[in-house]
Design a protein around this motif. Sequence first.
Motif, PDB file in Angstrom:
ATOM      1  N   ALA A  32       0.841  -1.207   0.000  1.00  0.00           N
ATOM      2  CA  ALA A  32       0.000   0.000   0.000  1.00  0.00           C
ATOM      3  C   ALA A  32       0.874   1.253   0.000  1.00  0.00           C
ATOM      4  O   ALA A  32       0.604   2.213  -0.732  1.00  0.00           O
ATOM      5  N   ILE A  40      -5.586   1.867   4.348  1.00  0.00           N
ATOM      6  CA  ILE A  40      -5.963   0.536   3.869  1.00  0.00           C
ATOM      7  C   ILE A  40      -6.872  -0.080   4.934  1.00  0.00           C
ATOM      8  O   ILE A  40      -6.624   0.066   6.130  1.00  0.00           O
ATOM      9  N   VAL A 256      -3.241  -4.670  -4.344  1.00  0.00           N
ATOM     10  CA  VAL A 256      -3.736  -3.526  -3.560  1.00  0.00           C
ATOM     11  C   VAL A 256      -3.829  -2.291  -4.450  1.00  0.00           C
ATOM     12  O   VAL A 256      -2.933  -2.024  -5.251  1.00  0.00           O
TER      13      VAL A 256
END
Length: 276
Positions: A32, A40, A256
């Motif tokens: 992330a 997140i 992600v």
Amino acid sequence: MRDNLMSLPDYHVHPDFSFDAKGTIDEFCKAAIRKDLTEICFTTHYDTDPRLPEHHRYMRINGELVPTSIDNIGVYVDAVHKAADKYIGHELLVQCGVEIGYFSGCEDEMRKLFQKYQFHYKIGSVHQVNETDICNQKSMKIAPSKYDLDRFADLVYEDLIKSAESGLFDVLGHIDMYKKYGIQPYGERINNIHEGRIDKLFDAMIENGCGLEINTASLRKGFAEYYPSMAIINAARSAGVRIVAVGSDAHRPEEVGYDFEGAMGVAYELLPYRGE
Ligand SMILES: [Zn+2]
Ligand SMILES: [Zn+2]
């Protein structure tokens, strides 16, 4: 200090506590940060539908599959909170959420679960109708031998409506994911089964404070549109349903924030989302 912090948070992420995911919470957090995400939210699976195959009702703790249960999920909650403490100093806000595989009858267990843990974000997802696993290609392939498209659509939308009416969820996950494995057996008409059914769902969502998720995983599966389609997103907006978050539904760290640049153009009301 990172320079490009204009990005949406990723609010649908499966670390390896989910039986079907790979990568530790730590690896997802690092991914992330690499993608310049500032937030997140982990949303491990909590599927207990007795009609699902047994392995879907399991979660992974320290490499071992164990039954998904209110007690066992405590290990996941603790691990996310630990990561939250660690990464706050790295400019990444880490939230603890959960994705519930909704089925009619799960409500009491969910109430107990949500009493025990303060999840920041609760996704309700319909993964199964009757004995058909919507997320499973083989299971969907034989669905037309059990119900025609209208019946299938009724079953899916009945459960979606019930999940919204339960009042348990902040958001409904990937509401038209049935198209993933449904186009092949049922044909393109499956893309339109929301018509005539979705207004009732939107009413239930609005009444129960339940919003819409935009899920970018569909692009990884070769679709040109997100879950749900633009037709549904636009209808939701005009009905007054809130779009509350974008999620990649990542099951691997490299997934992600997948296609969040594109999602920003669709979910423009979300910059930035900070939960409730
Ligand atoms: Zn799901
Ligand atoms: Zn998911």
